[in-house]
Design a protein around this motif. Structure first.
Motif, PDB file in Angstrom:
ATOM      1  N   LYS A  73       0.816  -1.258   0.024  1.00 63.07           N
ATOM      2  CA  LYS A  73      -0.233   0.038  -0.164  1.00 63.07           C
ATOM      3  C   LYS A  73       0.855   1.383   0.266  1.00 63.07           C
ATOM      4  N   SER A  74       2.242   1.008   0.092  1.00 64.97           N
ATOM      5  CA  SER A  74       2.919   2.297   0.465  1.00 64.97           C
ATOM      6  C   SER A  74       4.444   2.164  -0.444  1.00 64.97           C
ATOM      7  N   VAL A  75       5.180   2.823  -0.730  1.00 62.76           N
ATOM      8  CA  VAL A  75       6.575   2.786  -1.022  1.00 62.76           C
ATOM      9  C   VAL A  75       7.169   1.905  -0.040  1.00 62.76           C
ATOM     10  N   GLU A  76       7.197   2.266   1.269  1.00 61.11           N
ATOM     11  CA  GLU A  76       7.718   1.675   2.212  1.00 61.11           C
ATOM     12  C   GLU A  76       7.303   0.340   2.374  1.00 61.11           C
ATOM     13  N   GLU A  77       6.133   0.021   1.878  1.00 59.31           N
ATOM     14  CA  GLU A  77       5.924  -1.571   1.973  1.00 59.31           C
ATOM     15  C   GLU A  77       6.362  -2.282   0.894  1.00 59.31           C
ATOM     16  N   TRP A  78       6.660  -1.603  -0.176  1.00 63.88           N
ATOM     17  CA  TRP A  78       7.346  -2.000  -1.472  1.00 63.88           C
ATOM     18  C   TRP A  78       8.958  -2.483  -1.294  1.00 63.88           C
ATOM     19  N   ILE A  79       9.028  -3.769  -1.112  1.00 60.24           N
ATOM     20  CA  ILE A  79      10.462  -4.128  -0.671  1.00 60.24           C
ATOM     21  C   ILE A  79      10.977  -5.119  -1.610  1.00 60.24           C
ATOM     22  N   PRO A  80      11.818  -4.998  -2.348  1.00 58.51           N
ATOM     23  CA  PRO A  80      12.451  -6.054  -3.432  1.00 58.51           C
ATOM     24  C   PRO A  80      12.734  -7.190  -2.745  1.00 58.51           C
ATOM     25  N   LEU A  81      12.491  -8.296  -3.636  1.00 63.11           N
ATOM     26  CA  LEU A  81      12.919  -9.637  -3.082  1.00 63.11           C
ATOM     27  C   LEU A  81      14.127  -9.763  -3.340  1.00 63.11           C
ATOM     28  N   PRO A  82      14.988 -10.836  -2.410  1.00 65.50           N
ATOM     29  CA  PRO A  82      16.394 -10.625  -2.582  1.00 65.50           C
ATOM     30  C   PRO A  82      16.795 -11.134  -3.903  1.00 65.50           C
ATOM     31  N   GLY A  83      17.778 -10.324  -4.532  1.00 72.81           N
ATOM     32  CA  GLY A  83      18.457 -10.817  -5.864  1.00 72.81           C
ATOM     33  C   GLY A  83      17.587 -10.063  -7.064  1.00 72.81           C
ATOM     34  N   SER A  84      16.247  -9.686  -6.677  1.00 75.31           N
ATOM     35  CA  SER A  84      15.501  -9.366  -7.816  1.00 75.31           C
ATOM     36  C   SER A  84      15.906  -8.182  -8.648  1.00 75.31           C
ATOM     37  N   ILE A  85      16.562  -7.070  -8.061  1.00 82.36           N
ATOM     38  CA  ILE A  85      16.690  -6.018  -8.703  1.00 82.36           C
ATOM     39  C   ILE A  85      18.090  -6.281  -9.442  1.00 82.36           C
ATOM     40  N   GLU A  86      19.028  -7.078  -8.966  1.00 81.96           N
ATOM     41  CA  GLU A  86      20.288  -7.464  -9.698  1.00 81.96           C
ATOM     42  C   GLU A  86      20.060  -8.241 -10.857  1.00 81.96           C
ATOM     43  N   ALA A  87      18.907  -9.096 -10.654  1.00 80.58           N
ATOM     44  CA  ALA A  87      18.422  -9.865 -11.926  1.00 80.58           C
ATOM     45  C   ALA A  87      17.948  -9.154 -12.946  1.00 80.58           C
ATOM     46  N   ILE A  88      17.220  -8.116 -12.502  1.00 78.97           N
ATOM     47  CA  ILE A  88      16.751  -7.357 -13.646  1.00 78.97           C
ATOM     48  C   ILE A  88      17.671  -6.384 -14.378  1.00 78.97           C
ATOM     49  N   ALA A  89      18.641  -5.916 -13.551  1.00 86.20           N
ATOM     50  CA  ALA A  89      19.673  -5.280 -14.117  1.00 86.20           C
ATOM     51  C   ALA A  89      20.636  -6.016 -14.984  1.00 86.20           C
ATOM     52  N   GLN A  90      20.969  -7.219 -14.599  1.00 83.43           N
ATOM     53  CA  GLN A  90      21.604  -7.905 -15.339  1.00 83.43           C
ATOM     54  C   GLN A  90      21.019  -8.599 -16.466  1.00 83.43           C
ATOM     55  N   LEU A  91      19.602  -8.691 -16.660  1.00 81.57           N
ATOM     56  CA  LEU A  91      19.116  -9.067 -18.024  1.00 81.57           C
ATOM     57  C   LEU A  91      19.009  -7.927 -18.753  1.00 81.57           C
ATOM     58  N   SER A  92      18.817  -6.712 -18.227  1.00 83.11           N
ATOM     59  CA  SER A  92      18.734  -5.578 -18.998  1.00 83.11           C
ATOM     60  C   SER A  92      19.918  -5.328 -19.699  1.00 83.11           C
ATOM     61  N   LYS A  93      21.197  -5.524 -18.944  1.00 84.48           N
ATOM     62  CA  LYS A  93      22.361  -5.391 -19.597  1.00 84.48           C
ATOM     63  C   LYS A  93      22.963  -6.529 -20.627  1.00 84.48           C
ATOM     64  N   ALA A  94      22.064  -7.581 -20.447  1.00 85.44           N
ATOM     65  CA  ALA A  94      22.236  -8.732 -21.286  1.00 85.44           C
ATOM     66  C   ALA A  94      21.571  -8.565 -22.539  1.00 85.44           C
ATOM     67  N   GLY A  95      20.897  -7.455 -22.685  1.00 83.54           N
ATOM     68  CA  GLY A  95      19.924  -7.133 -23.916  1.00 83.54           C
ATOM     69  C   GLY A  95      18.687  -7.488 -23.914  1.00 83.54           C
ATOM     70  N   TRP A  96      18.172  -7.908 -22.628  1.00 83.64           N
ATOM     71  CA  TRP A  96      16.637  -8.092 -22.482  1.00 83.64           C
ATOM     72  C   TRP A  96      16.020  -6.851 -22.267  1.00 83.64           C
ATOM     73  N   THR A  97      14.641  -6.735 -23.021  1.00 83.41           N
ATOM     74  CA  THR A  97      13.726  -5.729 -22.479  1.00 83.41           C
ATOM     75  C   THR A  97      12.727  -6.475 -21.370  1.00 83.41           C
ATOM     76  N   VAL A  98      12.796  -5.817 -20.163  1.00 80.39           N
ATOM     77  CA  VAL A  98      12.073  -6.444 -19.012  1.00 80.39           C
ATOM     78  C   VAL A  98      10.820  -5.451 -18.772  1.00 80.39           C
ATOM     79  N   ALA A  99       9.589  -6.020 -19.263  1.00 76.76           N
ATOM     80  CA  ALA A  99       8.345  -5.134 -18.931  1.00 76.76           C
ATOM     81  C   ALA A  99       7.712  -5.880 -17.799  1.00 76.76           C
TER      82      ALA A  99
END
Ligand code: GMZ
Ligand code: MG
Ligand code: ZN
Length: 179
Positions: free
Chosen positions: A23-49
């Motif tokens: 319900k809020s930005v404070e409640e929005w907490i990334p799962l372990p490794g998820s941010i890194e996973a999206i960044a790695q995919l993006s840097k490997a040429g994937w479009t992540v929607a």
């Protein structure tokens, strides 16, 4: 060359989910490794929607500005790791409104595919709920279940034929980047 498109559900895949809604930005907490996973995919040429049900809007638990702030946070965290997040589509409607975008309907997946002018066939859609997997199946995309969020509970249900199962988004990134 066809765009390498990966579509993610949000709650329970990118960030922790809650039966009380996020319900809020404070409640929005990334799962372990998820941010890194999206960044790695993006840097490997994937479009992540992202395609996410947000009935909490219709229920009055939070407003669009708060939802957008969560998504700004997601983009900020991925950008800090050198990656980027593509189109984020959400369904703000309640279960009884009969919209075309609420999963298990595939409307959001179609919106994303049209935005990138790519076919949805075999595009991986990663989710933690049965509705995510059914939405994928409805448009001949590849349903992919993660065990995070509601995933373990969903595993006990009858899954669409061909559903792939991974521990989490990090495992999916490893699979897609290294194979
Ligand atoms: O997993 P995504 O699609 O990103 O988002 C799920 C959320 O919108 C919420 O969806 C709700 O389902 P109802 O919308 O009340 O049926 C509940 O499952 C909540 O626990 C959950 O946080
Ligand atoms: Mg989810
Ligand atoms: Zn909708």
């Amino acid at each position: 060359m066809l765009l390498k498109l990966l579509i993610l559900d949000r709650d329970g895949v990118i960030n922790y989910d809650s039966d009380a809604y996020i319900k809020s930005v404070e409640e929005w907490i990334p799962l372990p490794g998820s941010i890194e996973a999206i960044a790695q995919l993006s840097k490997a040429g994937w479009t992540v929607a992202v395609a996410t049900n947000q009935s909490g809007i219709a229920r009055g638990y939070y407003d669009i500005a708060t939802l957008e702030a969560m998504h700004a946070r997601l983009r900020e965290l991925v950008a800090e790791q050198g990656g980027e997040v593509g189109l984020i589509v959400y369904c703000p409607h309640g279960p009884d409104e009969g919209c075309d975008c609420r999963k298990p309907k595939p409307g959001m997946l179609r919106t994303i595919a049209e935005h990138y002018t790519v076919p949805l066939t075999n595009v991986w859609f990663v989710g933690d709920s049965l509705g995510d997997l059914e939405a994928a199946k409805a448009v001949d995309s590849q349903p992919v279940l993660v065990k995070t969020g509601k995933g373990e509970k969903t595993r006990g249900k009858t899954l669409p034929v061909g559903t792939l199962i991974f521990d989490d988004l990090a495992a999916i990134a490893a699979e897609l980047i290294h194979n």
